[in-house]
Motif scaffolding. Structure first.
Motif, PDB file in Angstrom:
ATOM      1  N   ASP A  51       6.694  29.972  46.044  1.00  0.00           N
ATOM      2  CA  ASP A  51       7.200  31.043  46.899  1.00  0.00           C
ATOM      3  C   ASP A  51       8.138  30.415  47.932  1.00  0.00           C
ATOM      4  OD1 ASP A  51       7.384  33.700  47.869  1.00  0.00           O
ATOM      5  OD2 ASP A  51       6.019  33.176  49.492  1.00  0.00           O
ATOM      6  N   ARG A  52       9.184  31.141  48.283  1.00  0.00           N
ATOM      7  CA  ARG A  52      10.172  30.548  49.192  1.00  0.00           C
ATOM      8  C   ARG A  52       9.751  30.641  50.653  1.00  0.00           C
ATOM      9  NH1 ARG A  52      16.755  31.510  49.175  1.00  0.00           N
ATOM     10  NH2 ARG A  52      17.225  29.621  50.397  1.00  0.00           N
ATOM     11  N   ASP A  53       9.191  31.763  51.047  1.00  0.00           N
ATOM     12  CA  ASP A  53       8.859  31.990  52.458  1.00  0.00           C
ATOM     13  C   ASP A  53       7.410  31.575  52.709  1.00  0.00           C
ATOM     14  OD1 ASP A  53       8.979  32.734  55.073  1.00  0.00           O
ATOM     15  OD2 ASP A  53       8.819  34.883  54.699  1.00  0.00           O
ATOM     16  N   HIS A  58       8.385  25.286  55.110  1.00  0.00           N
ATOM     17  CA  HIS A  58       9.121  26.298  54.356  1.00  0.00           C
ATOM     18  C   HIS A  58       9.309  25.882  52.894  1.00  0.00           C
ATOM     19  CE1 HIS A  58      12.421  29.076  53.265  1.00  0.00           C
ATOM     20  NE2 HIS A  58      11.945  29.833  54.249  1.00  0.00           N
ATOM     21  N   ASP A  60      11.855  26.058  51.065  1.00  0.00           N
ATOM     22  CA  ASP A  60      13.094  25.318  50.817  1.00  0.00           C
ATOM     23  C   ASP A  60      12.867  23.814  50.971  1.00  0.00           C
ATOM     24  OD1 ASP A  60      14.268  27.761  50.500  1.00  0.00           O
ATOM     25  OD2 ASP A  60      15.595  27.634  52.236  1.00  0.00           O
ATOM     26  N   THR A  78      10.964  34.629  45.220  1.00  0.00           N
ATOM     27  CA  THR A  78      11.392  35.153  46.509  1.00  0.00           C
ATOM     28  C   THR A  78      11.424  36.669  46.468  1.00  0.00           C
ATOM     29  OG1 THR A  78      13.132  35.142  48.191  1.00  0.00           O
ATOM     30  CG2 THR A  78      13.834  35.052  45.914  1.00  0.00           C
ATOM     31  N   SER A  80      13.693  38.350  47.829  1.00  0.00           N
ATOM     32  CA  SER A  80      15.091  38.740  47.795  1.00  0.00           C
ATOM     33  C   SER A  80      15.706  38.360  46.453  1.00  0.00           C
ATOM     34  CB  SER A  80      15.883  38.050  48.913  1.00  0.00           C
ATOM     35  OG  SER A  80      17.259  38.313  48.791  1.00  0.00           O
ATOM     36  N   ASP A  85      20.801  34.209  47.449  1.00  0.00           N
ATOM     37  CA  ASP A  85      19.488  33.566  47.501  1.00  0.00           C
ATOM     38  C   ASP A  85      19.197  32.784  46.232  1.00  0.00           C
ATOM     39  OD1 ASP A  85      18.327  34.430  50.100  1.00  0.00           O
ATOM     40  OD2 ASP A  85      18.689  36.404  49.257  1.00  0.00           O
ATOM     41  N   GLY A  89      18.517  28.758  46.095  1.00  0.00           N
ATOM     42  CA  GLY A  89      17.339  28.165  45.471  1.00  0.00           C
ATOM     43  C   GLY A  89      17.697  27.130  44.430  1.00  0.00           C
ATOM     44  N   TYR A  97      14.612  30.665  38.876  1.00  0.00           N
ATOM     45  CA  TYR A  97      14.486  31.536  40.049  1.00  0.00           C
ATOM     46  C   TYR A  97      14.031  32.901  39.575  1.00  0.00           C
ATOM     47  CZ  TYR A  97      15.925  33.257  44.673  1.00  0.00           C
ATOM     48  OH  TYR A  97      15.951  33.772  45.942  1.00  0.00           O
TER      49      TYR A  97
END
Length: 222
Positions: A51-53, A58, A60, A78, A80, A85, A89, A97
């Motif tokens: 997961d990105r968030d 973080h 990323d 994500t 988004s 985005d 990624g 992604y």
């Protein structure tokens, strides 16, 4: 196939992990970025679903560090789905992604595709002698007849076939087919090998190499 699922929404993480396990994957969970890196320090995961968030660290930053290590394929998730985005990624080092919400069948397909791209790359369908195993379709056959295998039996057979005649230790099988909750002193691998041999029938396909592990019999493969 061993997967790390990194998702801070714990109910969602447990739901997704349950679905992945039903498809035969061994799944560990991390709920923040730092825990994810700590687990990757201990285990060479085939795929990290990230997961990105994330809290603490973080996604990323996690992605960037994992990409630098180059030991695992990374599927970034994500909320988004914007093109920017996705580009971000992939630029960070993700191999694939997937935007939320996603179809579970697509997640399974993407995870399986990434695992097949692992190093060394493996063919999409594994074969030895008269045995055929298709990881994507979750099917196995011997001499044209279906093999009805449990997820663990399927996973063990997949690892042995993918090794292409090389010896695979019980420790590696436990690491790849079971998850982090498996007891390292368990007899699960030996028991699973035994039931798998019975289901495969004769001639025996799986050979025990004393004090080393198991391999696909060269006689059977030839």
């Amino acid at each position: 196939m061993r997967i790390l699922l990194v998702e801070d929404e714990q109910p969602l993480a447990k739901y997704v992990a349950s679905g992945l396990r039903k498809h035969g994957f061994a799944v560990d969970l991390a709920f923040d970025g730092r825990s994810a890196l700590d687990k990757c320090d201990l285990t060479p995961y085939d795929v990290v679903v990230l997961d990105r968030d994330l809290p603490v660290l973080h996604g990323d930053a996690v992605c960037r560090q994992l990409a630098e290590r180059g030991t695992s394929r990374i599927l970034m998730l994500t909320a988004s789905g914007a093109v920017e985005d996705r580009v971000d990624g992939l630029t960070l080092g993700a191999d694939d992604y997937l935007g939320k919400p996603f179809a579970f069948s697509e997640l399974i397909a993407r995870v399986g595709a990434l695992a097949r791209r692992s190093s060394p790359a493996r063919p999409p369908v594994l074969r030895a002698a008269d045995v055929t195993l298709d990881p994507a379709r979750r099917t196995a056959e011997r001499a044209g007849g279906p093999l009805y295998l449990t997820p663990k039996e399927f996973g063990v057979l997949e690892q042995l076939l993918a090794a292409d005649g090389a010896v695979v230790s019980a420790e590696v099988l436990l690491d790849k087919v079971w998850d982090e909750h498996a007891d390292p002193f368990t007899n699960a691998v030996r028991i699973t090998i035994g039931t798998l041999r019975r289901k495969l029938g004769e001639p025996q396909l799986i050979e025990t190499v004393t004090s080393a592990g198991y391999r696909i019999s060269t006689c059977a493969s030839g």
